[in-house]
Design a protein around this motif. Structure first.
Motif, PDB file in Angstrom:
ATOM      1  N   UNK A 100     -11.928   9.272  13.023  1.00  0.00           N
ATOM      2  CA  UNK A 100     -11.591   7.885  13.367  1.00  0.00           C
ATOM      3  C   UNK A 100     -10.687   7.820  14.590  1.00  0.00           C
ATOM      4  N   UNK A 101      -9.706   8.724  14.602  1.00  0.00           N
ATOM      5  CA  UNK A 101      -8.803   8.760  15.763  1.00  0.00           C
ATOM      6  C   UNK A 101      -9.573   9.077  17.039  1.00  0.00           C
ATOM      7  N   UNK A 102     -10.474  10.039  16.908  1.00  0.00           N
ATOM      8  CA  UNK A 102     -11.283  10.430  18.058  1.00  0.00           C
ATOM      9  C   UNK A 102     -12.077   9.245  18.590  1.00  0.00           C
ATOM     10  N   UNK A 103     -12.651   8.451  17.671  1.00  0.00           N
ATOM     11  CA  UNK A 103     -13.439   7.290  18.085  1.00  0.00           C
ATOM     12  C   UNK A 103     -12.539   6.265  18.788  1.00  0.00           C
ATOM     13  N   UNK A 107       0.814  -1.203   0.000  1.00  0.00           N
ATOM     14  CA  UNK A 107       0.000   0.000   0.000  1.00  0.00           C
ATOM     15  C   UNK A 107       0.850   1.256   0.000  1.00  0.00           C
ATOM     16  N   UNK A 108       0.229   2.352  -0.416  1.00  0.00           N
ATOM     17  CA  UNK A 108       0.914   3.629  -0.293  1.00  0.00           C
ATOM     18  C   UNK A 108       0.652   4.196   1.106  1.00  0.00           C
ATOM     19  N   UNK A 109       1.202   5.381   1.360  1.00  0.00           N
ATOM     20  CA  UNK A 109       1.129   5.943   2.704  1.00  0.00           C
ATOM     21  C   UNK A 109      -0.303   6.201   3.167  1.00  0.00           C
ATOM     22  N   UNK A 110      -1.123   6.719   2.242  1.00  0.00           N
ATOM     23  CA  UNK A 110      -2.508   7.033   2.617  1.00  0.00           C
ATOM     24  C   UNK A 110      -3.233   5.775   3.089  1.00  0.00           C
ATOM     25  N   UNK A 111      -3.063   4.685   2.310  1.00  0.00           N
ATOM     26  CA  UNK A 111      -3.729   3.439   2.676  1.00  0.00           C
ATOM     27  C   UNK A 111      -3.124   2.874   3.965  1.00  0.00           C
ATOM     28  N   UNK A 112      -1.808   3.084   4.142  1.00  0.00           N
ATOM     29  CA  UNK A 112      -1.150   2.639   5.373  1.00  0.00           C
ATOM     30  C   UNK A 112      -1.781   3.303   6.599  1.00  0.00           C
ATOM     31  N   UNK A 113      -2.038   4.590   6.479  1.00  0.00           N
ATOM     32  CA  UNK A 113      -2.613   5.324   7.612  1.00  0.00           C
ATOM     33  C   UNK A 113      -3.972   4.732   7.975  1.00  0.00           C
ATOM     34  N   UNK A 114      -4.765   4.470   6.916  1.00  0.00           N
ATOM     35  CA  UNK A 114      -6.093   3.907   7.142  1.00  0.00           C
ATOM     36  C   UNK A 114      -5.974   2.529   7.801  1.00  0.00           C
ATOM     37  N   UNK A 115      -5.031   1.723   7.286  1.00  0.00           N
ATOM     38  CA  UNK A 115      -4.850   0.376   7.832  1.00  0.00           C
ATOM     39  C   UNK A 115      -4.389   0.422   9.291  1.00  0.00           C
ATOM     40  N   UNK A 116      -3.478   1.328   9.601  1.00  0.00           N
ATOM     41  CA  UNK A 116      -2.974   1.398  10.978  1.00  0.00           C
ATOM     42  C   UNK A 116      -4.097   1.738  11.943  1.00  0.00           C
ATOM     43  N   UNK A 117      -4.996   2.620  11.525  1.00  0.00           N
ATOM     44  CA  UNK A 117      -6.141   2.945  12.384  1.00  0.00           C
ATOM     45  C   UNK A 117      -7.044   1.719  12.544  1.00  0.00           C
ATOM     46  N   UNK A 118      -7.209   1.016  11.432  1.00  0.00           N
ATOM     47  CA  UNK A 118      -8.026  -0.205  11.464  1.00  0.00           C
ATOM     48  C   UNK A 118      -7.403  -1.231  12.422  1.00  0.00           C
ATOM     49  N   UNK A 144       0.433   0.504  16.436  1.00  0.00           N
ATOM     50  CA  UNK A 144      -0.361   0.933  15.273  1.00  0.00           C
ATOM     51  C   UNK A 144      -0.481   2.452  15.240  1.00  0.00           C
ATOM     52  N   UNK A 145      -0.743   3.051  16.411  1.00  0.00           N
ATOM     53  CA  UNK A 145      -0.872   4.518  16.436  1.00  0.00           C
ATOM     54  C   UNK A 145       0.473   5.197  16.195  1.00  0.00           C
ATOM     55  N   UNK A 146       1.539   4.596  16.700  1.00  0.00           N
ATOM     56  CA  UNK A 146       2.872   5.156  16.440  1.00  0.00           C
ATOM     57  C   UNK A 146       3.175   5.126  14.943  1.00  0.00           C
ATOM     58  N   UNK A 147       2.830   4.006  14.309  1.00  0.00           N
ATOM     59  CA  UNK A 147       3.085   3.893  12.863  1.00  0.00           C
ATOM     60  C   UNK A 147       2.236   4.897  12.103  1.00  0.00           C
ATOM     61  N   UNK A 148       0.984   5.049  12.538  1.00  0.00           N
ATOM     62  CA  UNK A 148       0.095   6.037  11.923  1.00  0.00           C
ATOM     63  C   UNK A 148       0.727   7.428  12.019  1.00  0.00           C
TER      64      UNK A 148
END
Lengths: 180, 372
Positions: free
Chosen positions: B215-218, B151-162, B193-197
């Motif tokens: 998402x982060x807030x949730x 994945x690229x960075x944008x998708x990585x961010x989404x995945x890390x939150x997931x 995961x949050x550190x990677x995000x």
């Protein structure tokens, strides 16, 4: 013969030392100037400039971008920024621009040059009166000629923050310039 | 108003820098802000002239420049070979794939597909419901890692939150099964995961952090609710919990508190705040230094004044002493004259002065050393 900077970056990332040497020559003056303005010390600026590119050489293969030219420039500036911050974290100094710029010339100069120099010295003194984030934004934007986005990357801020800081800094400069 | 003018200003500066507009054209385009904008553009213009002066004035020493390239090249360290996994990740994230890299990626996909079809898929699927401490949990982690490679960075961010959300779900499931001993592993995964995000969000290409705020807030809200549940368990019915479990919950709460201190919602602004804090520290230090210098200067000045006063006093004393000495000499002379006149009357008188003249010089000699 390699011509485009993007190619030089790609080849450098693959371990081509000569290509990296050419990149170094391209950015040597800019990075030196950036560090010298922050440190006020020519020898320190020379050492740190070299260190910036040593770090860049090591880190280049690990970057995972398409490495366009603009990104490389701000990336190298960012390394320089971090290096100066790290090096001076304990000392926490801010070198006044007036101390960094040459103050006078022994040879007589044409009046226009003298006037220009006086104006520049005045501008330097105005810049020195700005609070550090404002001063940094102005230096990045107008002295180092980085774009809003590049300035944001180098300073680790959002571009919108940079725009606000830029407005406030120029506004303050405007008032300080009017005072005289 | 200022919020608007800063945008207009940057639009104008961008256009002028690109050569698409002159300052005058910009002022015409924004007539309502003309007056303020005009001054701002003038200030920016003067900085551009200043730039050429700086460029001329500050440049590396020619000797340094001459040998810079060869010196740098001689100092460049040997590159460590990029590991297979680093290369794999790099392939996944590089949008401009070279043909050979593209082929490598195709082969990896073929192998992965084969593994899935001929037996690996069942294991991978079974691992999705595993929890920390389960035999298949490492397979689940490995599958997540594989997703990040491609994945690229944008998708990585989404995945890390997931993934961070999944770790919280795992914590809840572990608590439901009274498996508190395995919770720290899930907590550690949540933090990672949050550190990677955070790390990815600070990279160049990512600028739309705002999309993730909700998402982060949730996530952080869920995390806080978990903390509350754990505290309630300890407070409301501690006797119902085995000692080992209570210890584990307390350890977990400690870790949760540490996580709580790191508010990821402020991540985007954190660097600004950090930088500003750093700048503020600089100001404070500078101010302190200035104050210290001023105090030192004042002390020095006071000392100088005191020394001057002392010196004046000493001079005054010296004058007095000299006067006294002169008086004494006069007295001596008078006495001698009297003695001479009295010698005829009383020849046994020693004729010594009433006081020793050396005592008038003593302070002077001391003060002399003090002045030095």
């Amino acid at each position: 013969m390699v011509n485009s900077e993007e190619e030089l970056i790609l080849r450098s990332a693959q371990g081509d030392r000569q290509a990296f040497g050419r990149l170094y020559e391209t950015y040597l003056d800019q990075i030196y100037r950036y560090i010298f303005i922050r440190t006020g010390d020519a020898h320190e600026a020379e050492d740190l400039t070299e260190e910036v590119f040593l770090k860049a050489w090591v880190a280049l293969p690990k970057t995972n971008k398409g490495t366009p030219v603009e990104n490389f420039r701000s990336w190298v500036y960012r390394i320089a920024h971090n290096l100066v911050v790290d090096r001076y974290r304990s000392k926490k100094i801010t070198v006044p621009l007036q101390d960094v710029l040459p103050s006078s010339d022994e040879n007589p100069l044409p009046e226009s040059v003298v006037q220009q120099r006086e104006q520049n010295n005045h501008l330097a003194s105005v810049l020195d009166q700005l609070e550090e984030p404002f001063r940094q934004v102005i230096l990045h934007r107008f002295v180092h000629q980085l774009s809003h986005d590049e300035t944001a990357r180098v300073m680790g801020l959002r571009a919108s923050h940079v725009r606000v800081l830029q407005y406030r800094a120029l506004n303050k400069m405007r008032l300080l310039l009017k005072e005289v | 108003m200022s919020d608007r003018i800063d945008k207009i200003l940057s639009i104008c500066l961008d256009a002028i820098e690109r050569g698409e507009m002159t300052p005058e054209e910009c002022l015409e385009k924004f007539p309502q802000q003309r007056e303020e904008l005009s001054d701002l553009l003038r200030a920016a213009g003067s900085m551009r002239e200043f730039e050429s002066h700086v460029s001329q004035a500050i440049s590396p020493n020619p000797f340094f420049r001459q040998s810079a390239r060869s010196r740098l090249l001689s100092r460049l360290p040997e590159r460590k070979p990029v590991t297979f996994w680093e290369r794999l990740r790099h392939i996944g994230q590089n949008r401009k794939l070279l043909p050979e890299r593209r082929m490598t990626m195709v082969w990896i996909l073929v192998v992965a597909l084969a593994a899935t079809v001929f037996g690996g898929g069942g294991v991978a699927y079974a691992s999705t419901g595993s929890l920390p401490g389960d035999a298949l949990y490492s397979v689940k982690n490995a599958m997540e890692e594989v997703q990040l490679w491609f994945n690229n960075d944008q998708a990585d961010m989404q995945l890390q939150l997931q993934f961070a959300g999944l770790r919280l779900d795992e914590i809840q499931a572990l608590m439901a099964h009274n498996r508190y001993g395995d919770v720290p592993e899930a907590l550690s995964g949540f933090q990672n995961a949050l550190d990677s995000f955070n790390k990815v969000s600070q990279k160049d290409a990512v600028s739309n952090f705002g999309e993730y705020e909700a998402q982060l807030g949730k996530l952080l809200g869920d995390r806080d609710r978990l903390v509350d549940r754990l505290r309630d368990m300890l407070d409301q019915d501690p006797a119902a919990l085995p000692d080992q479990t209570k210890l584990q919950i307390r350890d977990m709460l400690k870790i949760m508190d540490q996580l709580h201190d790191r508010d990821y919602l402020d991540m985007e602004g954190s660097e600004l705040e950090l930088d500003q804090d750093q700048y503020q520290d600089q100001y404070q230090d500078q101010e302190q230094e200035q104050e210290q210098n001023q105090e030192q200067e004042q002390e020095q000045y006071q000392n100088q004044e005191q020394e001057q006063e002392q010196y004046q006093d000493q001079e005054h004393d010296q004058q007095q002493n000299e006067e006294q000495y002169q008086n004494q000499e006069q007295e001596q002379q008078q006495n001698q004259e009297q003695d001479q006149s009295q010698q005829t009357n009383s020849p046994d008188d020693s004729g010594q002065p009433e006081s020793d003249g050396s005592q008038y010089y003593q302070p002077n000699s001391e003060s002399g050393s003090g002045r030095n």
